[in-house]
Structure formats: C-alpha cells, structure tokens
Motif scaffolding. Structure first.
Motif, PDB file in Angstrom:
ATOM      1  N   PHE A  36       2.701 -10.120 -52.736  1.00 51.66           N
ATOM      2  CA  PHE A  36       1.569  -9.567 -53.500  1.00 51.66           C
ATOM      3  C   PHE A  36       0.413 -10.553 -53.648  1.00 51.66           C
ATOM      4  O   PHE A  36      -0.641 -10.189 -54.150  1.00 51.66           O
ATOM      5  CB  PHE A  36       2.031  -9.106 -54.876  1.00 51.66           C
ATOM      6  N   GLN A  37       0.626 -11.794 -53.247  1.00 53.35           N
ATOM      7  CA  GLN A  37      -0.412 -12.816 -53.418  1.00 53.35           C
ATOM      8  C   GLN A  37      -0.871 -12.888 -54.870  1.00 53.35           C
ATOM      9  O   GLN A  37      -2.070 -12.884 -55.177  1.00 53.35           O
ATOM     10  CB  GLN A  37      -1.597 -12.537 -52.485  1.00 53.35           C
ATOM     11  N   LEU A  38       0.095 -12.924 -55.760  1.00 53.06           N
ATOM     12  CA  LEU A  38      -0.208 -13.016 -57.185  1.00 53.06           C
ATOM     13  C   LEU A  38       0.730 -14.052 -57.806  1.00 53.06           C
ATOM     14  O   LEU A  38       1.810 -14.304 -57.284  1.00 53.06           O
ATOM     15  CB  LEU A  38       0.036 -11.658 -57.862  1.00 53.06           C
ATOM     16  N   PRO A  39       0.325 -14.642 -58.947  1.00 55.84           N
ATOM     17  CA  PRO A  39       1.227 -15.573 -59.631  1.00 55.84           C
ATOM     18  C   PRO A  39       2.456 -14.832 -60.157  1.00 55.84           C
ATOM     19  O   PRO A  39       2.323 -13.765 -60.749  1.00 55.84           O
ATOM     20  CB  PRO A  39       0.389 -16.103 -60.810  1.00 55.84           C
ATOM     21  N   VAL A  40       3.633 -15.389 -59.913  1.00 56.50           N
ATOM     22  CA  VAL A  40       4.877 -14.746 -60.335  1.00 56.50           C
ATOM     23  C   VAL A  40       5.683 -15.720 -61.193  1.00 56.50           C
ATOM     24  O   VAL A  40       5.751 -16.913 -60.902  1.00 56.50           O
ATOM     25  CB  VAL A  40       5.711 -14.324 -59.113  1.00 56.50           C
ATOM     26  N   THR A  41       6.249 -15.224 -62.293  1.00 54.76           N
ATOM     27  CA  THR A  41       7.157 -16.029 -63.108  1.00 54.76           C
ATOM     28  C   THR A  41       8.483 -15.291 -63.206  1.00 54.76           C
ATOM     29  O   THR A  41       8.507 -14.108 -63.550  1.00 54.76           O
ATOM     30  CB  THR A  41       6.600 -16.225 -64.527  1.00 54.76           C
ATOM     31  N   ILE A  42       9.559 -16.006 -62.893  1.00 56.38           N
ATOM     32  CA  ILE A  42      10.866 -15.378 -62.970  1.00 56.38           C
ATOM     33  C   ILE A  42      11.720 -16.142 -63.954  1.00 56.38           C
ATOM     34  O   ILE A  42      11.731 -17.370 -63.957  1.00 56.38           O
ATOM     35  CB  ILE A  42      11.534 -15.354 -61.585  1.00 56.38           C
TER      36      ILE A  42
END
Lengths: 383, 383
Positions: free
Chosen positions: A180-186
DNA sequence: TTTACTTAGTTTAATCAATAGACAAACTAA
DNA sequence: TTAGTTTGTCTATTGATTAAACTAAGTAAA
C-alpha cells in the motif's frame, strides 16, 4: 547518540503541545492556549498560523466574550486525514476507518475460511483496500495502517509466533507497507487493546494501566507513564503464562500452572464458553459456578499484577467481557483478600469501555500517533 | 502543564549531554565530544568552559596527537562534591560516602539494638553525621543523602509500612532533610539496589533490568528504558507477593502461596539460612538439596518475570548471593523449561556485581542524580 | 629545513525561536 | 460616552546553535 537540543527541537516540542491542547480542549481560543501552556501569546499565534496553514487546525468563528474582545475559536481538524485499524483474528478480519480523532467512520468484517499465509494476506489486502476505497477526500488521506494480531510481535512488526494462525517468523509489516506504500504498525492484539482503551476508552485519565485481554488465552498490555511498555526486544506482556500453580497443569508453552489455563474462556474443564454464557444467562447453577471459579483465578493473577505494578487501572477486555456480571464479584473478593492493601487502594478494576473495539481503535491510534510524531526530517516536509 | 521548550531547555539538554559524555568517556577532548554528540565544536567549547568554571570538569593537560594539534584532555571532576548512601536494615545501619562518580571513599556500619523510631532516628542522625565529618573539603560538599529502607515507601519518601521495623506511616524524609538541611531521597531497598546495579554494577549496559533482592523476603526493583519504574503512587515492585501456588501456605500479607514463602532465605521448613550455607559448604546433601529447591522456586518466579517484562537482565542480589553456587543451576534449568523461548533468548540472569553494596551505592546515586538534574530555577544558581 | 597536510580549539557572523511589552482591535459595563 | 478588559498581532531583544573562517600546534615527507 542522544538527540541534542536546538531550535528545531524547541519548535517541534511547542508545536505539538499547542496541537495537543487544541485537540483536547477544542473549541479553544489562542489566548486560552497561551494561558494553559504557559507559552507566550505571540508564540501561540505564530504556531497556530502554521497549523492552520497545514490544515491541522480550523478557525470556526468567534466565541463568547468574557468582558473584552471576542475570542476566535480553534478546532482540531479531525478530518484532515484518516487512519485504518485492523484486527486480525483466527476466524475473521475486522477493519475500521477513523478520523484523526479516532472516531470511527466505517467498519467492516470478513470471515476467514483458512489460516494459510497466502490466503490470509490476500484477504487482508482486500479488507484494507475496501477501507481505502471508502475514505472521503482530505488533505492527508490515509495517514497509516495499524494492525493488531494474536501473537508475539517484535519491535519491527515481524510476527515471531502466532500459535492460533500457525504462523512463525513472518514479516507482515514489510508485506503490507510495500503493497500500500503507507506507514504500517503491527502489534500484539493486547497491546493494541491497551492503547485503545487508554486513548479512547476506560483509561483516558490514567497514566498507568494494565489491560488484560481474556479470550482463549490471556494477553496483557502494560502502559506506564502514558506509554506502552515494550521489553528488551519489543516483546513483553505475556502474563497469561505466569505461574499461579507451581505444579499445575502442563501448558503448551512448556511451563506448568500458567494463569491462562485457569482463567481464560477456554479454561472450563467441561463446557465451552458460549455454553457457559447461555447456562448462566438462564440461571443454571453449573454455569454460574463455573464463572465464579474463573473469576477467582482471574483475581489471583490480577492481585499479582496489582502488587507488581500498582497501576491506577486494570481493564479487562475481549471475550471475557460477556461474562462481566457473573465474574465481577469473584474477582473483587479475591483481589480484596490477596493483594497488598497499600497497593489495592490505588488500583481499580474495570471492564473495557470500547467493548469489542479496543484493539481496532488502538490499532488506528498507532497510525494516527505515528503520523503526528514523525521525525524532524519528514516533519519539515509536511509541517 | 507540560514543560514547553525554549533556549534554556536546549542549553540544559546539551549541557547535560556534554557532561555525561565527559563522565563516561574521560579523559576526552573537546573535539571528540563534538564528534560523539554531534554538537558543533563551538557549542562544545562554550559549554565546557562553563562546566570548568563550575568545577564539574577539569583539564588535565594534553593527550597524544593523531597527526595534528594535541588535544586538551578533559576529566569529570569526581571530587567536586560527595554523596551519602544509607542502608537502613533491621539490625544495623550501613553508610557510605562516595564521590560524584559513585566511588566509595568511606564506609561504616553500626548495630541497632532496638527498632523504636526515636532510637533509630538518633542512630541515623549520628551515622550520617559521622560521614559528613569525614567528607573532604570540596566545591559543593555533600550534595545529598540517599536512603534505602526495608519497606513500602511512597513517592514523597514517606515510609508507609516497614514490617520488620514495625514502622507505619512515617515521614522519614522530612525528618532527615530538616535536620541536615540537605536534599534527601528515600526509597525501598530493592529499588535502590536495582539503581545501584544499573549504574555501577552488573547492569551498566542494559536498559531493562529487574533486580531481585532475596533475603528474608523478596523485593524487586524494575528498570525500564534506563529509568526506575514506579507505580501509581510511587509504590511498586512487591513481586515477592506474587502468587505461585494458588492454594499454598498463608502469607502474613493476606495472600496465599506468595513467592517469597518458597524462595526467600527464610523459606526452608527446617534449617535457617546460615545453617544451610554451612551445611552446603561442607557438602551435606540436605543443605544442597534445600538450596536446589529454593533455586527451583526462584526459577518459577523468574520465568514469570521474563514472560512479563522480557528484560535484558535479571539480577539476583542481597543475602541469597551467598548461595550462588548451589542455586544457579536449579534456577537456570527451571527457567529453561518454564519461560517462553522467544523471551528467554533476550534475557540473561546474573548475580549482583556490587555484592552487598548494591543498595548503598544506589542510594548514593539518588543523591548524585538529584544534584545533577535540578530544575532550571536552581540550575541557574549553580550552573 | 622546508613545505604540505592534519587536527584542536576559538572566534565571528548569521539564523531562528521564544519572550516581553507595546499596540490595535473589539468588546462590556457603567 | 468613557473607562476598563480581553484578544490577538507586531516589534525589538535575547540567547542558543551553527557554519565557516581562523589561529594554534602538531606530523610527515621531500
């Protein structure tokens, strides 16, 4: 290397103080922000001008005069961007879309037929994409994606071990953020739940919270000084595996007598959780007794938590909430006899206020806070 | 009200970074400080000039050239002031005098015949006064007094409950600080021990530490992100009273099956600790078996700690250190089977490096760090 | 010995963020 | 109408960091 101080740091600190004040107190005037923060009126004016320019703040006309010139009221511009929160369960994927204030604007859920990685990631992509498609136009669009998963996650967002999904060592973060070319936090589902309750639920005024996610296992999210605690490697909070019976039942984790063997929704030797709820609701003694015993064991673990952390607030969330009315008194009684009196006075026990959305809203908050706490380099671009 | 940023804050941050760098790396040149911290050479020069002016830093002549002008080496001026550390025990008061680097220069101990408040405070006054009398002349003199006590202490230094001294709700901090007109910090013995080991002992490189003080009871000091954790009311860390046997022996705290009933130095049903040590030293099986069992129970609690906090380091201190060689393998084996493998990999277990002085040195560090982290108002006076 | 090059540390001018205080705008209340 | 109040802006000042020039003091090779 510690970050050294310079004027950019000062500005960043003050700008975020001003923005936080406006978000918490809106509508509020510049003068009131100045009084509350102690910042000079001129400083507030100039920072607010930049925030308005970046559409993080809106002017919404004048307020009531208190004997002088009318104040211009400022509002946090909650729809300048949106965040996506995801809860990856064993049998389903839930997704929400929130504005920058963590208010839910869309919600969806889709069932998972299997747990293989390829299938689940495809479903995750689709679930997230459908939220993106529903996002209203805005200055910043989707600011990030937060995901809560049932397993052990390291600080980089790699899933080390998810027993229920039978996943091991999988870099979900890279997968999603590249797609998605977005910042991701898991993060772990319990950590996300803790953050959700702290920001938007039962823990809004508390600095020290332990959130206990009770379903088939027990997970915990620990918040100290308004910050989520992460251990040495970003792991932590697996308090479901603390020993409460030194020579108790064998746990699949290798230990004996783990708390979650006695106090989770799957801990009853005879009935499953749904059955117990049904039985108790129709007044059957077996069901009510079953929950009473679970409550006692929950209380044993909670007493240890109180003696260890002395948190202001303990929040019980996830599936076990459905048994609230049958377990509350057992928990309270057990904690009253088992915890240290000096500690107990400062701790109270509540159930999750966001009900089944603690994790989802916490996940969305990861995305929002990540957006607002970008480092100086990227801040320079947007702010 | 959050502290806002201004240039004084920037200077305070950078000055303390420079001082910390010099203290940790001395002898070091200005140029090297600049490289290490990323601060401009001119900034470092000007801050160092002020630090020298205030006698926190000394120049000790030139170092070796590396192909250009010789560097002027800087030293942290460890004898610009002194700190007093006190350990209040049940049967004795121990005191040390340290320089600003936490290096011990004097040490004393005096026996306590009784535990009444009046008598003990008089003895405390005398013990502290004798340290003051031994202090060499220096720019700042005694910068503060730190005291570790066996009991529950709140954030203001009030002793809420000290079971072994039979004290309750006593404002020791006010008493001492008024008498000597010096800054006083009072904390639980285990917290002070944790800080001592972190600053000067086994935990110098670790950010997340749990220090376990095992004597007649078990106390814990928890350090996260290089900071001591304090719960809601400044209390915390009473992990000696975590439940490891849900229906175990009754504890005086009200709970059943507390960890310290099975793993402290007073937990053996037949022999006292000194006897056990003697027996084991002379190879008697009963003694060695006794310690093996204690080690197993210690391991059970440590496994819970590992799963909960995933600390880099667990440090076992206080009396139980004397049994190190007989309990170590039992602890290791138990932890290996009982803790989660992902967490265990990141945690190691050691014994206190400062031996019986963890608490004393930690207490002294409270005084030192208090001196260096004074707020802006008072900093302006001295710095 | 001379010359070129390095490294250490100081000095100077420029930049920039916050602040105090003056000021203008807009209102209330007598 | 007038005096006083509150809001918000503008201006000069302060003070901390920084880049860059500069001085000081060394090494190394021709």
């Amino acid at each position: 290397m510690k970050t050294t101080g310079d004027q950019f740091l000062v500005k960043k600190i003050n700008k975020s103080i001003v923005l936080d004040t406006i978000r918490d107190q809106s509508p509020i005037s510049r003068a009131a922000v100045s009084k509350m923060t102690g910042l000079n009126k001129g400083t507030v004016s100039s920072l607010v001008a930049e925030l308005i320019n970046n559409e993080f703040v809106l002017e919404i006309g004048t307020g009531k005069s208190s004997g002088g010139r009318k104040p211009v009221m400022l509002l946090f511009h909650e729809t300048a961007g949106y965040a996506i929160g995801v809860e990856l369960g064993v049998a389903k994927i839930r997704t929400i879309l929130t504005n920058l204030n963590g208010e839910m604007v869309e919600e969806a859920s889709r069932k998972l037929a299997r747990t293989e990685i390829e299938y689940v990631t495809q479903e995750l992509f689709a679930a997230i994409q459908s939220m993106i498609d529903l996002t209203p136009p805005s200055r910043y669009g989707i600011v990030g994606i937060g995901i809560g998963v049932p397993g052990i996650v390291d600080e980089t967002g790699r899933i080390l071990f998810a027993p229920n999904l039978q996943w091991e060592n999988m870099d979900l973060n890279a997968l999603i953020s590249e797609h998605f070319q977005l910042p991701v936090t898991i993060d772990n589902e319990a950590n996300a739940g803790a953050v959700g309750e702290q920001q938007y639920g039962a823990g809004r005024d508390a600095a020290n919270i332990v959130y206990i996610s009770v379903s088939e296992g027990i997970g915990t999210g620990i918040i100290f000084g308004r910050e989520l605690f992460r251990g040495a490697a970003g792991l932590s909070g697996e308090m479901g595996h603390m020993t409460i019976e030194a020579n108790g039942r064998k746990c699949r984790c290798g230990n004996k007598g783990c708390w979650e063997l006695y106090a989770s929704t799957s801990s009853h030797p005879q009935y499953d959780f749904d059955t117990l709820v049904q039985m108790s609701a129709s007044g059957e003694a077996d069901g009510i007794r079953g929950f009473y015993e679970m409550g006692e064991y929950l209380g044993i673990g909670i007493s240890t938590i109180i003696n260890t952390f002395n948190p202001e607030l303990i929040i019980i969330g996830n599936q076990m909430m459905r048994a609230e009315r049958w377990i509350t008194s057992a928990i309270q009684q057990t904690v009253a006899t088992r915890s240290l009196s000096y500690h107990r006075k400062h701790s109270s026990i509540r159930f999750a206020q966001l009900e089944t959305r603690s994790t989802l809203l916490g996940a969305a908050y990861y995305a929002i806070s990540g957006f607002f706490s970008k480092d100086r380099a990227s801040l320079a671009e947007t702010m």
